[in-house]
Design a protein around this motif. Structure first.
Motif, PDB file in Angstrom:
ATOM      1  N   ASN A  16       8.896  24.290  53.856  1.00 32.20           N
ATOM      2  CA  ASN A  16       8.178  25.394  53.211  1.00 32.20           C
ATOM      3  C   ASN A  16       6.703  25.341  53.587  1.00 32.20           C
ATOM      4  N   TRP A  17       6.229  26.364  54.268  1.00 33.31           N
ATOM      5  CA  TRP A  17       4.893  26.414  54.853  1.00 33.31           C
ATOM      6  C   TRP A  17       3.876  27.009  53.877  1.00 33.31           C
ATOM      7  N   THR A  18       2.676  26.450  53.892  1.00 39.18           N
ATOM      8  CA  THR A  18       1.554  27.020  53.147  1.00 39.18           C
ATOM      9  C   THR A  18       0.677  27.770  54.139  1.00 39.18           C
ATOM     10  N   PRO A  19       0.509  29.093  53.966  1.00 36.66           N
ATOM     11  CA  PRO A  19      -0.271  29.877  54.936  1.00 36.66           C
ATOM     12  C   PRO A  19      -1.705  29.352  55.104  1.00 36.66           C
ATOM     13  N   LEU A  37       9.524  28.323  60.989  1.00 37.49           N
ATOM     14  CA  LEU A  37       8.545  28.621  59.941  1.00 37.49           C
ATOM     15  C   LEU A  37       9.250  29.243  58.740  1.00 37.49           C
ATOM     16  N   THR A  38       9.108  28.619  57.578  1.00 39.05           N
ATOM     17  CA  THR A  38       9.792  29.077  56.368  1.00 39.05           C
ATOM     18  C   THR A  38       8.793  29.194  55.226  1.00 39.05           C
ATOM     19  N   LEU A  55       6.755  32.522  67.883  1.00 36.72           N
ATOM     20  CA  LEU A  55       7.365  32.057  66.645  1.00 36.72           C
ATOM     21  C   LEU A  55       8.858  32.306  66.732  1.00 36.72           C
ATOM     22  N   ALA A  56       9.666  31.276  66.486  1.00 42.66           N
ATOM     23  CA  ALA A  56      11.123  31.406  66.593  1.00 42.66           C
ATOM     24  C   ALA A  56      11.791  31.011  65.284  1.00 42.66           C
ATOM     25  N   ASN A  57      12.841  31.738  64.935  1.00 39.52           N
ATOM     26  CA  ASN A  57      13.652  31.434  63.749  1.00 39.52           C
ATOM     27  C   ASN A  57      12.823  31.388  62.463  1.00 39.52           C
ATOM     28  N   VAL A  58      11.940  32.369  62.332  1.00 40.41           N
ATOM     29  CA  VAL A  58      11.130  32.492  61.121  1.00 40.41           C
ATOM     30  C   VAL A  58      12.027  32.911  59.957  1.00 40.41           C
ATOM     31  N   ASN A  59      11.739  32.391  58.764  1.00 40.48           N
ATOM     32  CA  ASN A  59      12.465  32.798  57.558  1.00 40.48           C
ATOM     33  C   ASN A  59      11.457  32.926  56.424  1.00 40.48           C
ATOM     34  N   ILE A  60      11.001  34.168  56.198  1.00 40.04           N
ATOM     35  CA  ILE A  60      10.036  34.413  55.131  1.00 40.04           C
ATOM     36  C   ILE A  60      10.685  35.311  54.086  1.00 40.04           C
TER      37      ILE A  60
END
Length: 198
Positions: free
Chosen positions: A69-72, A94-95, A120-125
């Motif tokens: 889980n990424w913090t912007p 990036l999730t 960016l690959a396989n992003v999940n937001i």
């Protein structure tokens, strides 16, 4: 005769090239030094997470798995105003889920920034009701910011009322040059603005 791949990655094999003022050899790739003078390389998730100087100049030196889980990076009060050169490298996985930030993406908020050559690959937001601007690369791409030669794949979903949702950028007040989005973008909230790039 030509050089082998291993020899090409050794600056000793370029005796007439100026590696003090003109050229840089970064992870076996030649670049003009002007692109990197004073810039900080990012070659791991830890490097990326420690990106603390929001006006700094950075370049990717490797593909990086950013699963988790990424913090912007950056917000409206403290936007990212620096430069990130992706050099064609890829950030994968990036999730962002359950974030309370109004601006979601790798960068939450940029202003006068330059993000160049980043994949960016396989992003999940998955954004909720309080997230106003949602994109894989930047939630809010502010005035004077440039996104050039960047790509995105994965999914970007937002459910808030009146959200700005895009594959690369949620809200764009800057500019795009030669960038593409292949992420699936979905908005479930009334009055949402939904776009492919922005």
């Amino acid at each position: 005769t030509g050089l082998t791949t291993a020899q090409m990655r050794d600056k000793a094999n370029y005796p007439s090239w100026d590696f003090n003022t003109t050229w840089a050899l970064v992870n076996g790739q030649l670049h003009l030094l002007g692109e990197y003078n004073g810039a900080r390389p990012i070659s791991s998730l830890a490097d990326l997470q420690l990106l603390s100087n929001l006006s700094g100049t950075y370049f990717l030196a490797a593909d990086i798995d950013v699963t988790g889980n990424w913090t912007p990076i950056g917000d409206a009060a403290n936007p990212f105003t620096g430069t990130l050169r992706g050099n064609g490298y890829t950030l994968s996985g990036l999730t962002i889920t359950g974030s309370a930030s109004p601006y979601l993406g790798l960068f939450g908020y940029t202003q006068g920034a330059a993000i160049i050559g980043l994949n960016l690959a396989n992003v999940n937001i998955v954004a909720g009701t309080g997230n106003l601007s949602v994109g894989s690369l930047a939630g809010y791409n502010g005035a004077g910011s440039i996104v050039a030669g960047c790509t995105s794949t994965g999914t970007v979903t937002a459910g808030g009322l009146g959200s700005n949702i895009g594959g690369l950028v949620g809200y764009n007040a800057g500019s795009f040059i030669g960038s593409t989005n292949n992420a699936i973008v979905t908005g479930n909230g009334d009055g949402s603005n939904i776009g492919g790039l922005a």
